[in-house]
Design an enzyme around this catalytic site. Structure first.
Site, mmCIF file in Angstrom:
data_model
loop_
_atom_site.group_PDB
_atom_site.id
_atom_site.type_symbol
_atom_site.label_atom_id
_atom_site.label_comp_id
_atom_site.label_asym_id
_atom_site.label_seq_id
_atom_site.Cartn_x
_atom_site.Cartn_y
_atom_site.Cartn_z
ATOM 1 C CD GLU A 194 -1.667 2.375 1.805
ATOM 2 O OE1 GLU A 194 -2.467 3.318 1.717
ATOM 3 O OE2 GLU A 194 -0.571 2.515 2.390
ATOM 4 C CG HIS A 303 4.282 7.633 6.997
ATOM 5 N ND1 HIS A 303 4.507 7.718 5.648
ATOM 6 C CD2 HIS A 303 3.284 6.734 7.140
ATOM 7 C CE1 HIS A 303 3.669 6.905 5.015
ATOM 8 N NE2 HIS A 303 2.912 6.303 5.910
#
Lengths: 334, 342, 349
Positions: A194, A303
């Site tokens: 992804e 992230h």
């Protein structure tokens, strides 16, 4: 949190998701009718629906995480890498990293990097003293990621990595376990790649051609320090996606989920993510298309090494998903 | 706000009257005041309406012009180039409707520029030399039936009411001032001469080009005091939404009595104290504020020996655009206070 | 003019990109009388079919996107101001002081607010406002907005005014791409009573202005043999390059591009010449910038051509085109279908 933690601690950079897939397969198998993997490495778990004319419902959460791939090793023994997925370089600088084989290292920017944060200005130091020594442990093509961990902050807040997207996988695993009665033909798809462009979900969605689809992923929030304006707040419940930068979700399905949450007293909020895409778009556009949305976990510092979530939101996502599985979507009018 | 007053406001606002071409507006005002005041024009084109009374000679000034553009060129295909006559926003041009013309002929057009798909630097504001008006002409002659170089253009659009007693449309930041003065004069005319001041209403031209007729009128009339009608931009949406919006005047909270604006200090004037007391006495909502806008009329306070003045200012969103937003309550407050001060 | 009436009916129905489902029923009501069949297709699309009467006939599909650009509400502030994010390619030159409609459970008028030009700093004034620099003002309080169903995700559209200008030009928002739907219907009118060997489908596709989910899925659903994408094309005006635009008032354009089918394109041009329909070539060599960009990858590839209606000021509230161009676009579509999907055309293949 046990399932989530267990999934988070497995190494799984995009394209190298097998270890997580194995773990999930073990967890889910007792609760579904069949399990298979496709050419892209997607783990597809199927549970037959009990409705008279079951519709196809596809759930997708991605197993991969962002990381690094070794491109070369220099004479001094430093490891040069290329990034996989959108690395948060401010956070990555001077972090501990772990290779697939367990070797530990530190990722460091070159001395003169200034504001130029890009992968070619980063090297990994595994404490080796020369090329030969390093090559005994790490090879070109090996994968590394910053060390996964999870800690409780105050209250119900947890910080760690990679919540993106092991938390989506965990929601699906728990939903498979907790749902009393799956009305629809339900495909729990744990997708690959992804972070590098929603690749795994494209092939799996084409194979399944669902009528309805829901992605499970993290989303941003508007309550971080200096975060860009966004209506989503941590602790306010499951976020039902209206739009992100790759998809506009089916309005009726969004409304349906919000109504369902309201009826079942599950906290939920509407989400518009202005930067970032998800597996939702792949499922929406597979074949003749499906009615798609996503259930997301509001997350700060996505992230980074310290993605931060609220446990209440995670639980709300599970609760909402369980309720959704128990609804016959063939009879739902939206 | 009475139906009649609202109609006056709408009709004045819709009238074509960009800076330098205010004749139509002046004529509308004259019509409104027919039989009420003696209306004359000075050499600059300012409309001066005298309603005789007793005692203090009070000048009331309101600018008639709206944000406008002057035609600088018409090309072979009939596309019209314009330049702004005031501080018009080039970000507020493309996709807007315009009226193009002069004192006798008018036509419709749309503001246009390079199509988005071909723009290189999409974040930069265009400059007026890159924008133009399309009146649907095929040739230069087609377009010149309505206007020529040196003629004018102004925003076009209907006025409409928003929920919460707001009114939106073009020219409202200046024409609401004109409408208030017109309405106040109508009220004052109902009183006996002895119960009103000696009133000179000056509807000025070229306010937005910083050439206010209030200055020349002050020179000619030598009033004792003056009231200016103006606007205060409201910006309670400005700033970062995540970390708090800025403080600002808010439409609906009352007429603004500026303590100062860019060109004149009001706070040292006993006239402001009087106005404040009057507002308090009549329970008219008002807000004291520093107006960030410089009305050129303010320069009149330096005429001859000096002229004490105040400003009645209307809080306004989007001033000088085709969609200025004002609040009816504020207009009523200003009207009440102005009437009382007359 | 029948097609202009239909255009107005279609334009009155909000179908914002990603929110087409809200207007689909209405669209179907307007267009169904002209077809034998109407069904949902792909992501939020509508597929209308005019049967030729033959069993298992081939299909030619006319694609027109029905979606529109606009805003999506991202939050309601305490003072009732709405913050928004763009849906599709909104032109930042139109963000200042514009009128919009907020589509809650009731349509609400809103005005965009921006810091006044005369109070902007020099640097601020040089930049166009971004979505984050404006708010939408309705005059309503937060609770009132909520009671009208306004929430995160509510779509907002531009003002739907329209007017005529000069001789034979029409302007208004959302001519892109509803004018082409009107042209397609004009084509069907031309074809009335003609014997065809193809079923003629009209796909009103979704999300062309955003993520393109409608075209590929709609085509997958319809499984046609040929596609004519009909979309508006950039019209030449001052400040634009002649080489990147097509001329206004000189007929529809046919895209010459690596993305389109060469045989179809050549035939379109030939048919136009033969029937004296004004036509011009649009040199979109690498990309047509339309739905056709996705066509070469669809279902093993489907031959596709692009017909363009010249339009000025695309993506503004005053998109403008010539009535005559619309009519000729309809004629060109009809002529192509008659020649190639008619009984006579069959033998030529």
């Amino acid at each position: 949190m046990k399932i989530l933690k267990e999934l988070m601690l497995v190494h799984s950079v995009s394209g190298r998701e097998k270890a997580v897939a194995d773990k999930i397969e073990k967890m889910v198998t007792p609760y579904v009718d069949s399990v298979r993997r496709d050419a892209m490495g997607n783990l597809i778990c199927f549970k037959k629906g009990t409705a008279e004319h079951p519709k196809k419902l596809m759930l997708a959460g991605h197993m991969d995480e962002i990381g690094f791939i070794v491109t070369s090793i220099d004479d001094k023994g430093y490891i040069h890498v290329s990034s996989i997925g959108g690395i948060h370089y401010v956070s990555a600088a001077f972090s501990s990293v772990r290779f697939e084989n367990g070797v530990m290292g530190v990722i460091v920017p070159e001395a003169d990097f200034g504001n130029n944060f890009s992968s070619d200005r980063f090297v990994i130091d595994i404490g080796a003293i020369g090329k030969k020594e390093t090559e005994k442990k790490v090879h070109v093509g090996d994968f590394a990621a910053t060390v996964s961990h999870v800690e409780r902050l105050s209250g119900n807040f947890y910080s760690g990595r990679p919540f993106d997207d092991r938390i989506g996988c965990a929601i699906m695993v728990r939903a498979a376990m907790e749902a009393q009665d799956c009305k629809n033909d339900t495909y729990f798809v744990f997708t690959t790649q992804e972070e590098v462009g929603c690749r795994g979900s494209k092939t799996s969605a084409y194979a399944i051609m669902p009528d309805f689809s829901v992605a499970f992923d993290v989303t941003g929030s508007g309550d971080g320090p200096k975060s860009r304006p966004m209506a989503v707040r941590l602790g306010k419940g499951a976020a039902v996606k209206v739009k992100d930068s790759s998809v506009i979700c089916d309005g009726g399905f969004v409304e349906y989920l919000m109504e369902l949450a309201k009826k079942e007293n599950i906290p939920a909020q509407l989400e518009i993510l202005e930067g970032g895409g998800t597996d939702t778009c792949s499922m929406q556009t597979a074949g003749a298309g499906s009615r798609a949305t996503a259930i997301s976990v509001p997350t700060r510092y996505i992230h980074s090494n310290n993605e931060t979530i609220h446990k209440g939101d995670y639980d709300a996502c599970v609760a909402l998903t369980v309720k959704l599985l128990e609804k016959d979507l063939g009879k739902a009018e939206f | 706000m009475t139906e009649n007053f609202l109609n006056t406001l709408f009709s004045l606002s819709l009238t074509f009257g960009p800076t330098g071409c205010e004749k139509r507006v002046a004529e509308r005002i004259e019509e409104e005041l027919k039989g009420i005041c003696r209306c004359t024009y000075d050499r600059m084109g300012n409309l001066i309406c005298h309603l005789p009374g007793h005692g203090e000679k009070l000048m009331i000034a309101a600018g008639m012009d709206e944000m406008g553009f002057m035609i600088t060129d018409i090309d072979d295909k009939g596309y019209i180039r314009v330049a702004p006559t005031g501080s018009a926003d080039p970000a507020c041009f493309l996709g807007k409707e315009f009226t193009v013309g002069n004192e006798s002929t008018l036509t419709e057009g749309v503001g246009a520029g390079k199509v988005l798909h071909l723009v290189d630097r999409a974040g930069d504001s265009p400059t007026f030399d890159k924008l133009f008006i399309d009146v649907g002409a095929k040739t230069k002659e087609d377009a010149e039936k309505f206007a020529e170089k040196g003629d004018f253009a102004a925003y076009r659009g209907e006025l409409f009411e928003l929920p919460g007693d707001c009114v939106a449309g073009k020219a409202l930041e200046s024409r609401s001032g004109c409408a208030i003065v017109v309405e106040a004069l109508k009220e004052a005319a109902k009183r006996d001469e002895s119960e009103r001041k000696d009133l000179y209403a000056v509807f000025t031209v070229k306010e937005k080009a910083n050439m206010s007729g209030a200055v020349t009128a002050a020179y000619n009339l030598c009033p004792d005091n003056a009231i200016l009608l103006g606007f205060t931009p409201s910006m309670n949406f400005d700033g970062d939404s995540a970390n708090g919006r800025k403080r600002s005047v808010i439409p609906g909270e009352g007429v603004v009595l500026p303590l100062k604006d860019g060109s004149v200090l009001f706070y040292d004037s006993p006239f402001l104290t009087r106005a404040k007391e009057k507002a308090e006495e009549l329970e008219i909502p008002f807000v004291l504020w520093d107006s960030p806008v410089s009305l050129s009329a303010g320069r009149a306070h330096l005429v001859k020996e000096g002229l004490p003045m105040i400003e009645l200012s209307i809080p306004c969103y989007n001033p000088e655009t085709p969609l200025a937003v004002v609040h009816k309550k504020d207009i009523d407050s200003a009207l009440k206070l102005l009437t009382a001060l007359m | 003019m029948q097609e202009l009436k239909i255009l107005e009916e279609l334009r009155a129905i909000p179908t914002l990109t990603g929110f087409e489902n809200r207007g689909k029923k209405e669209i179907a009501r307007v267009l169904s009388p002209y077809f034998d069949d109407c069904r949902e297709a792909g992501v939020a699309g509508l597929l209308f079919t005019k049967n030729c009467g033959e069993k298992d006939a081939k299909k030619i599909l006319i694609d027109v996107h029905m979606d529109e650009i606009g805003w999506i509400v991202t939050d309601i502030e305490e003072n009732g101001m709405l913050t928004v994010s763009p849906l599709g390619g909104m032109d930042p030159r139109t963000f200042t002081a514009s009128r919009y409609t907020v589509h809650g459970t009731k349509d609400l008028t809103a005005v965009s607010l921006k810091k006044p030009f005369r109070l902007q700093s020099g640097a601020e004034a040089k930049k166009l406002p971004q979505a984050k620099d404006i708010v939408l003002f309705t005059g309503l309080k937060k609770e009132e907005l909520r009671s009208f169903g306004v929430k995160v995700g509510t779509p907002v559209s531009m003002e739907r005014r329209t007017g005529r200008m000069g001789d034979g030009q029409i302007f208004g928002a959302y001519m892109d791409d509803k004018s082409c739907a009107a042209a397609a219907l004009a084509a069907l009118e031309e074809l009335r009573g003609k014997e065809l060997s193809y079923d003629v489908c009209l796909l009103l596709s979704s999300q062309e202005e955003s993520f393109g989910a409608g075209f590929a899925t709609g085509v997958f659903d319809g499984a046609p043999d040929e596609i004519l994408v009909v979309d508006v094309d950039l019209g030449f005006t001052p400040e634009t390059e002649a080489s990147k635009t097509v001329k206004m008032g000189e007929g529809p354009s046919v895209a010459l591009s690596v993305q389109t089918d060469r045989r179809m394109t050549k035939e379109l041009l030939r048919v136009a010449k033969e029937r004296q329909i004004p036509v011009q070539a649009a040199m979109n060599v690498k990309s047509t910038g339309t739905n056709a960009s996705g066509a070469p990858f669809l279902m093993g590839g489907i031959p596709t051509a692009v017909i363009g209606l010249p339009l000025k000021y695309m993506h503004t509230p005053v998109e403008m085109f010539y009535e005559e161009d619309l009519r000729n676009t309809g004629k060109l579509i009809a002529a192509y279908i008659e020649e190639h999907c008619g009984r006579k055309g069959e033998s030529q293949r």
